[in-house]
Design a protein around this motif. Structure first.
Motif, mmCIF file in Angstrom:
data_model
loop_
_atom_site.group_PDB
_atom_site.id
_atom_site.type_symbol
_atom_site.label_atom_id
_atom_site.label_comp_id
_atom_site.label_asym_id
_atom_site.label_seq_id
_atom_site.Cartn_x
_atom_site.Cartn_y
_atom_site.Cartn_z
ATOM 1 N N ILE A 100 0.843 -1.203 0.000
ATOM 2 C CA ILE A 100 0.000 0.000 0.000
ATOM 3 C C ILE A 100 0.876 1.250 0.000
ATOM 4 C CG2 ILE A 100 -1.561 1.394 1.435
ATOM 5 C CD1 ILE A 100 -2.914 -1.253 2.292
ATOM 6 N N ASN A 101 1.886 1.264 0.889
ATOM 7 C CA ASN A 101 2.786 2.427 0.966
ATOM 8 C C ASN A 101 3.486 2.679 -0.362
ATOM 9 O OD1 ASN A 101 2.343 3.350 3.537
ATOM 10 N ND2 ASN A 101 3.850 1.976 4.465
ATOM 11 N N LYS A 102 3.874 1.588 -1.044
ATOM 12 C CA LYS A 102 4.565 1.716 -2.319
ATOM 13 C C LYS A 102 3.651 2.399 -3.337
ATOM 14 C CE LYS A 102 7.629 -1.712 -3.026
ATOM 15 N NZ LYS A 102 7.993 -3.075 -3.429
ATOM 16 N N ILE A 103 2.378 2.018 -3.339
ATOM 17 C CA ILE A 103 1.414 2.622 -4.272
ATOM 18 C C ILE A 103 1.186 4.095 -3.926
ATOM 19 C CG2 ILE A 103 -1.013 2.611 -5.028
ATOM 20 C CD1 ILE A 103 -0.938 -0.479 -4.621
ATOM 21 N N VAL A 104 0.920 4.345 -2.630
ATOM 22 C CA VAL A 104 0.510 5.695 -2.221
ATOM 23 C C VAL A 104 1.646 6.704 -2.393
ATOM 24 C CG1 VAL A 104 -0.277 7.085 -0.252
ATOM 25 C CG2 VAL A 104 -1.286 4.832 -0.671
ATOM 26 N N THR A 105 2.894 6.268 -2.170
ATOM 27 C CA THR A 105 4.013 7.212 -2.247
ATOM 28 C C THR A 105 4.651 7.243 -3.644
ATOM 29 O OG1 THR A 105 5.547 5.570 -1.368
ATOM 30 C CG2 THR A 105 4.556 7.072 0.223
ATOM 31 N N LYS A 106 3.968 6.614 -4.629
ATOM 32 C CA LYS A 106 4.500 6.612 -5.995
ATOM 33 C C LYS A 106 4.684 8.037 -6.549
ATOM 34 C CE LYS A 106 4.192 3.625 -10.031
ATOM 35 N NZ LYS A 106 3.401 4.001 -11.222
ATOM 36 N N PRO A 107 3.755 8.955 -6.305
ATOM 37 C CA PRO A 107 3.986 10.320 -6.812
ATOM 38 C C PRO A 107 5.290 10.917 -6.289
ATOM 39 C CG PRO A 107 1.702 10.077 -6.106
ATOM 40 C CD PRO A 107 2.424 8.829 -5.679
ATOM 41 N N LEU A 111 8.779 11.926 -8.303
ATOM 42 C CA LEU A 111 9.351 13.265 -8.172
ATOM 43 C C LEU A 111 10.829 13.209 -7.797
ATOM 44 C CD1 LEU A 111 8.478 16.244 -8.300
ATOM 45 C CD2 LEU A 111 7.976 16.139 -5.863
ATOM 46 N N TYR A 112 11.165 12.393 -6.802
ATOM 47 C CA TYR A 112 12.523 12.395 -6.259
ATOM 48 C C TYR A 112 13.407 11.281 -6.783
ATOM 49 C CZ TYR A 112 11.118 15.889 -2.902
ATOM 50 O OH TYR A 112 10.688 17.040 -2.319
ATOM 51 N N GLY A 113 12.778 10.315 -7.466
ATOM 52 C CA GLY A 113 13.573 9.188 -7.945
ATOM 53 C C GLY A 113 13.896 8.170 -6.879
ATOM 54 N N ASN A 114 13.291 8.320 -5.684
ATOM 55 C CA ASN A 114 13.366 7.244 -4.694
ATOM 56 C C ASN A 114 12.132 7.286 -3.812
ATOM 57 O OD1 ASN A 114 13.744 8.163 -1.860
ATOM 58 N ND2 ASN A 114 15.495 9.231 -2.735
ATOM 59 N N PRO A 115 11.786 6.122 -3.170
ATOM 60 C CA PRO A 115 10.495 6.019 -2.494
ATOM 61 C C PRO A 115 10.466 6.605 -1.095
ATOM 62 C CG PRO A 115 11.638 3.911 -2.402
ATOM 63 C CD PRO A 115 12.547 4.868 -3.104
ATOM 64 N N GLU A 116 11.557 7.245 -0.680
ATOM 65 C CA GLU A 116 11.577 7.723 0.700
ATOM 66 C C GLU A 116 10.803 9.038 0.853
ATOM 67 O OE1 GLU A 116 12.928 4.485 1.359
ATOM 68 O OE2 GLU A 116 12.850 5.743 3.144
ATOM 69 N N ASP A 117 10.386 9.250 2.071
ATOM 70 C CA ASP A 117 9.792 10.515 2.488
ATOM 71 C C ASP A 117 10.794 11.645 2.187
ATOM 72 O OD1 ASP A 117 8.523 11.551 5.746
ATOM 73 O OD2 ASP A 117 9.239 12.763 4.102
ATOM 74 N N LEU B 28 7.527 23.584 -7.383
ATOM 75 C CA LEU B 28 8.713 24.184 -6.767
ATOM 76 C C LEU B 28 9.956 23.338 -7.024
ATOM 77 C CD1 LEU B 28 6.980 25.310 -3.479
ATOM 78 C CD2 LEU B 28 8.164 26.851 -5.066
ATOM 79 N N TYR B 29 9.793 22.040 -6.994
ATOM 80 C CA TYR B 29 10.921 21.144 -7.276
ATOM 81 C C TYR B 29 11.416 21.366 -8.706
ATOM 82 C CZ TYR B 29 13.640 16.795 -7.063
ATOM 83 O OH TYR B 29 14.646 15.871 -7.075
ATOM 84 N N ASP B 30 10.472 21.513 -9.651
ATOM 85 C CA ASP B 30 10.850 21.798 -11.041
ATOM 86 C C ASP B 30 11.560 23.147 -11.150
ATOM 87 O OD1 ASP B 30 9.743 19.404 -11.781
ATOM 88 O OD2 ASP B 30 7.884 20.255 -12.577
#
Ligand code: CA
Ligand code: CA
Lengths: 120, 120
Positions: A100-107, A111-117, B28-30
């Motif tokens: 679930i976390n993987k899906i929800v944090t996909k945006p 954006l950052y190129g990694n799944p971390e907060d 902002l990131y862009d």
């Protein structure tokens, strides 16, 4: 939190609560807690686990003796059928939460190129 | 993952992606990445942050000099308006993700009496 995000989060909470994996976890947890000796065995194992994890998080070394004791306790509780089923159910729900976390944090991942907060 | 949980997770992902907080973060990131000197300043700060956090996670002591350097770099990047806005947007999205997690893991919190993942 926008209404859309809020509603979607509550829908997901409800879907998780109604899922077979969660219902089975709940039922097994109730079974373990209903029997005092089983509950004690499980609590002791859980406490030992938490203790060792806290040590690791604080950067302390786990001694060979502690690792052996944890392994023995694990083998012992695994022999209890209800506890063994509970631990498997916990692993399935834990995996479900991770998925679930993987899906929800996909945006954010996109954006950052990694799944971390982003703050961490 | 059951179809209901799966659909609800994707709905939440979409709601997050369409939220004002996330769209502002993206914009902002862009903006930061579009300007090379701003991007370099931000990357340097982010790398320093990650480095210090890894040290902490490994139980290593942060020296007074390192803490001072981090503080100075933070004050410097804060003076850049776009970076400052980006960091505020990151904090809002980070808080949003935390709030979402709190909602989604409520069934587990109710079961175990604490909000942590049952396997951890
Ligand atoms: Ca008994
Ligand atoms: Ca420039």
């Amino acid at each position: 939190m926008s209404k859309n995000v809020h509603d979607a989060a509550y829908n997901l909470e409800n879907a998780l609560r109604e899922s077979d994996d969660f219902k089975e976890l709940q039922s097994l947890y109730d079974q373990v807690n209903a029997d005092e000796s089983t509950k004690n065995m499980f609590d002791n194992f859980r406490n030992l686990q938490v203790e060792l994890q806290q040590k690791q998080m604080q950067g302390q070394q786990i001694t060979e003796e502690e690792a052996q004791q944890a392994q023995q306790t694990f083998e012992l509780v695994q022999q209890n059928e209800v506890i063994s089923k509970l631990m498997n159910a916990e692993q399935r729900v834990s995996q479900l939460i991770q998925d679930i976390n993987k899906i929800v944090t996909k945006p954010l991942e996109e954006l950052y190129g990694n799944p971390e907060d982003p703050q961490q």
